[in-house]
Design an enzyme around this catalytic site. Structure first.
Site, PDB file in Angstrom:
ATOM      1  N   HIS A  98      45.873  40.848  37.182  1.00  0.00           N
ATOM      2  CA  HIS A  98      44.714  40.981  36.291  1.00  0.00           C
ATOM      3  C   HIS A  98      44.984  40.475  34.891  1.00  0.00           C
ATOM      4  CE1 HIS A  98      43.308  43.938  39.494  1.00  0.00           C
ATOM      5  NE2 HIS A  98      42.500  42.900  39.537  1.00  0.00           N
ATOM      6  N   ASP A 103      37.716  35.672  41.190  1.00  0.00           N
ATOM      7  CA  ASP A 103      38.666  36.696  41.624  1.00  0.00           C
ATOM      8  C   ASP A 103      38.393  36.974  43.096  1.00  0.00           C
ATOM      9  OD1 ASP A 103      39.356  40.085  40.348  1.00  0.00           O
ATOM     10  OD2 ASP A 103      40.321  38.879  41.904  1.00  0.00           O
ATOM     11  N   ASP A 158      41.076  35.562  50.261  1.00  0.00           N
ATOM     12  CA  ASP A 158      41.594  34.306  50.796  1.00  0.00           C
ATOM     13  C   ASP A 158      40.473  33.455  51.385  1.00  0.00           C
ATOM     14  OD1 ASP A 158      44.273  36.289  52.155  1.00  0.00           O
ATOM     15  OD2 ASP A 158      44.218  35.207  50.240  1.00  0.00           O
TER      16      ASP A 158
END
Lengths: 293, 293
Positions: A71, A165, A168
């Site tokens: 983050h 963000d 996959d």
């Protein structure tokens, strides 16, 4: 420790199967939440050694112990590259950790999140406040539960920084790695905007990294990739891809601004910012010509 | 992939238990060797996804897939720091990979290995030629099966570089992390000698890293730590500690010399050399005052 503590009949663990060649098994203190949304299975567990952990479709998304790395690196790198970052869009990130870091910057005027799966948001708000604090009521924050593919194609809003963000490139997240998405990202970024995207593993996803940088390069002049370390992703080494319309990701980094931010970093610092863009030889060989900085 | 491929009754895998909080399980194609030496259990297996793997006491030492990272970073960093590295001592490293990298340097006159466990050497010579090639017959190479603790205390030989290619500080390797060992390492290094030691995980072994740098700092003026990534160590991020009598680990790095070496690196390059010394904030906080460069 004797392996009988890992008693399969009790199943007091979660496990991630990576590519049929590595199984990562985390023993648990407790199971906190499990649900099936329209998009994925969402689980929150309390592990023995990594704090609370969020898993989507059995893949570790975040754990309390190491989420600070991901983050800090997805957010502070582009925010300190951009001289005046005001409007930030976070795509995905339903745990809230990225928004949490973005909102540490007093220059940021608004952080807008577009997350497809309300179940992730609600599970984290209930069970992982460490990251979900980023999504708490704040005039500088707004959250839409929506499909970001549609959002970037239709919105009239404009942003200085977009942070992808994402999970996959399997299933629903696949279009988030594609050319149409990046054409729209380019469209809704301001003239000097920057996009950063979750960029997979240099060891395991060399082809996907190559493809992602190529796709970004069709839209943006400045393309790069930077590395960081995540304890709970297979192999540990992972990347972010960055594409910028104007601002160089490293050259004009203002160290004083970083120090003056007053933010208490656990991973990020000015030198790490620069060093993370330095790639091991095999990555340079793989991405030759696609990195334009 | 369905977890029934990981059938516990067949045990076609090896597993490493890390701190009772993470189990890493590698499915196998084949088991190649297993033996008990005086010091440890030594196993060589053929994994599905990582090539051949050496395990000591159930801990992964090397795998063919990623050993290049460890072996390039333990060797080329100090060798390129030292202006004229001729006499190299490798302590441990019974797989041969470190010696293999050392011997790629034409300036090196001799690489002397002192490994305590002949079983490791013989198992790797038979089953992991990829690394064991470093230990083949060569006038520039010699191997002693001996206790390095005794060796450094008694030898009259002198070295330019010592590489401590050791296992973790548990059991027989504990003294390799201690003050008496480093006093002797200092003694047998030439006036401008350098030592590099396997330096554990910043996340999992913060105290041990602190202790190791403190111990080295009692003997050497220039102390630093540098990071690299290993797929098959827990968490992936791992370190080497470096102590130098005279030569700065970064400042006078000769990029031309690196390019002129003719060595085909897969991880190492001049920029990675410098960048690997750049530490994330939590490491700086932990090692504050112990890093002297």
């Amino acid at each position: 420790m004797k392996t009988e503590n890992f008693d399969s009949s009790q199943q007091q663990w979660v496990e991630e199967n990576h590519a049929d060649t590595l199984l990562l098994r985390y023993p648990l203190k407790n199971r906190l939440f499990k649900g099936n949304s329209r998009f994925q299975t969402v689980e929150v567990v309390e592990t023995e050694g990594y704090g609370r952990m969020l898993l989507n479709d059995g893949l570790v998304m975040i754990s309390e112990r190491d989420e600070f790395v991901y983050h800090e690196m997805i957010s502070h790198v582009p925010i300190f590259v951009h001289p005046k970052p005001k409007q930030i869009l976070v795509i995905g990130g339903g745990d809230g950790g990225t928004a949490r870091e973005v909102l540490k910057h007093s220059s940021v005027e608004h952080c807008h999140m577009v997350e497809i799966d309300a179940m992730v948001v609600n599970a984290c708000k209930e069970w992982i406040p460490q990251t979900a604090v980023g999504m708490q009521q704040d005039q500088k924050f707004s959250l839409d539960i929506a499909d970001a593919i549609d959002y970037v194609a239709t919105t009239e809003k404009r942003y200085d920084i977009i942070l992808v963000d994402s999970t996959d490139p399997i299933g629903p997240a696949v279009p988030l790695f594609g050319p149409e998405f990046y054409a729209n990202v380019h469209r809704i970024l301001n003239y000097d905007g920057i996009v950063v995207a979750q960029g997979e593993s240099p060891f395991y996803a060399a082809e996907q990294q190559h493809a992602l940088l190529k796709t970004m390069g069709e839209q943006f002049p400045l393309i790069a990739i930077y590395n960081y370390n995540n304890l709970t992703y297979p192999g540990g080494l992972w990347s972010f891809a960055i594409a910028s319309k104007q601002h160089h990701p490293i050259d004009n980094l203002d160290t004083n601004r970083i120090l003056a931010s007053g933010i208490d970093f656990s991973w990020y610092n000015a030198d790490i910012h620069r060093a993370s863009f330095v790639l091991p030889q095999f990555m340079l060989n793989n991405l030759n010509g696609l990195i334009t900085i």
